[in-house]
Design an enzyme around this catalytic site. Sequence first.
Site, PDB file in Angstrom:
ATOM      1  N   ASP A   7      -2.223   9.103   7.897  1.00 43.13           N
ATOM      2  CA  ASP A   7      -1.401   8.085   7.233  1.00 43.13           C
ATOM      3  C   ASP A   7      -0.065   8.644   6.796  1.00 43.13           C
ATOM      4  O   ASP A   7       0.897   7.886   6.632  1.00 43.13           O
ATOM      5  CB  ASP A   7      -2.171   7.501   6.041  1.00 43.13           C
ATOM      6  N   ARG A  40       0.872  -1.188   0.000  1.00 45.44           N
ATOM      7  CA  ARG A  40       0.000   0.000   0.000  1.00 45.44           C
ATOM      8  C   ARG A  40       0.905   1.233   0.000  1.00 45.44           C
ATOM      9  O   ARG A  40       1.934   1.259   0.677  1.00 45.44           O
ATOM     10  CB  ARG A  40      -0.941   0.007   1.221  1.00 45.44           C
ATOM     11  N   ASN A  77      -5.076  11.390   5.054  1.00 44.76           N
ATOM     12  CA  ASN A  77      -5.858  10.510   5.906  1.00 44.76           C
ATOM     13  C   ASN A  77      -7.012   9.956   5.092  1.00 44.76           C
ATOM     14  O   ASN A  77      -7.196  10.285   3.916  1.00 44.76           O
ATOM     15  CB  ASN A  77      -6.359  11.258   7.154  1.00 44.76           C
TER      16      ASN A  77
HETATM   17  C1  LIG Z   1      -3.953   5.362  13.238  1.00 39.87           C
HETATM   18  S1  LIG Z   1      -3.828   5.689  11.582  1.00 39.87           S
HETATM   19  C2  LIG Z   1      -5.304   5.037  10.954  1.00 39.87           C
HETATM   20  C3  LIG Z   1      -5.584   5.560   9.574  1.00 39.87           C
HETATM   21  O1  LIG Z   1      -5.476   4.503   8.600  1.00 39.87           O
HETATM   22  C4  LIG Z   1      -6.744   4.381   7.977  1.00 39.87           C
HETATM   23  O2  LIG Z   1      -6.663   3.993   6.643  1.00 39.87           O
HETATM   24  P1  LIG Z   1      -6.904   2.440   6.263  1.00 39.87           P
HETATM   25  O3  LIG Z   1      -8.038   1.944   7.119  1.00 39.87           O
HETATM   26  O4  LIG Z   1      -7.240   2.489   4.772  1.00 39.87           O
HETATM   27  O5  LIG Z   1      -5.595   1.736   6.526  1.00 39.87           O
HETATM   28  C5  LIG Z   1      -7.329   5.757   8.095  1.00 39.87           C
HETATM   29  O6  LIG Z   1      -6.746   6.664   7.195  1.00 39.87           O
HETATM   30  C6  LIG Z   1      -6.990   6.062   9.518  1.00 39.87           C
HETATM   31  O7  LIG Z   1      -7.079   7.404   9.905  1.00 39.87           O
END
Ligand SMILES: CSC[C@H]1O[C@H](OP(=O)(O)O)[C@H](O)[C@@H]1O
Length: 348
Positions: free
Chosen positions: A237, A89, A247
């Site tokens: 992120d 990713r 994010n």
């Molecule tokens: C504690 S950072 C979590 C952050 O990651 C999530 O993305 P994903 O679920 O696609 O990995 C989301 O952006 C969250 O804020």
Amino acid sequence: MSIKPILFESGVVKMLDQRRLPTEEVWNDYHDYQGVAEAITTMVVRGAPAIGVAAALGAALGARDIAARDFDGFFAQFEKICAVLAATRPTAVNLFWALDRMKSCARGNAQSPLPELKERLLAEALEIAAEDERLNRDLGRNGAPLILDGARVLTHCNAGALATGGYGTALGVIRAAVEQGKQLLVYADETRPFLQGSRLTAWELLRDGIPVTLICDNMAGYLMSKGEIDCVIVGADRIAANGDVANKIGTYTVAVLAREHNIPFYVAAPLSTIDLSMVDGSEIPIEERASREVTHVGAQLLAPESVGVRNPAFDVTPARLVSAIITERGVVSGDYRQGLRQLAEKGG
Ligand SMILES: CSC[C@H]1O[C@H](OP(=O)(O)O)[C@H](O)[C@@H]1O
């Protein structure tokens, strides 16, 4: 006690399959780095810090299986393993931070016999996991003063224990405020299309006894206009050197709405999420995910099969819309370029 989504037991990486929540709590076992890479790509595990922890453990599993006669032969294969994990990713910088740390650990132990080197790499991965939970507790304590007693707090996506090595970032601040005796109500955006809010944040907060109300993403502005939201707190992120924040998709929308209604918009993230090599948010790679995440919920089709689809998984909130960035080393506001650099130079 908040949940840990990734465990290492008896030589096996165990991950709570977050695709199955909230209806099923299923733990998957991973015996090799290829399985861990697939788990990251398919979002068995997700969340910037959690992705870093998973990748570090995946790299340690990969190192364990390398049959090499010397360090150079070992490291050539180890770099290839890290490259596979790095390709899972693109947006969360914690993934690359963790893999760089694992490669540094290998180089730093180049003189060790390979069996000892492999053990050292596993210890480093386990330290990354344990450290993440510890620093999230520090982060939570740093941010808790910003959350007033009685606050109604909106959050987007899941930046909780499920997204980290434990305790959470945005939800870590909420946990710390509750632990200090504050009465809160959390409004959780469902967070289309992957539904991290309705499936994960609601589940996680109910499990910990923290009051939570679920809303559709398109309801946040209405509640703000009615004076029912006191602040917003989200995770991140990747944070660029100027304070621009990548994010989950929809975060930018919430930030614009918060500014319109003069509501504080806080970002909670460890220093491993800050990318000082990125001058601003314009260069942050934004992951595009499969159309099926938009056209389906599970097996249920929601749209005509032939419809065109966009599915950017993240957006970038400009620093001017961010009230403060909360980290384990302190809270930064105002001149983020200077403040973030000072925090990074402050040391652990
Ligand atoms: C504690 S950072 C979590 C952050 O990651 C999530 O993305 P994903 O679920 O696609 O990995 C989301 O952006 C969250 O804020």
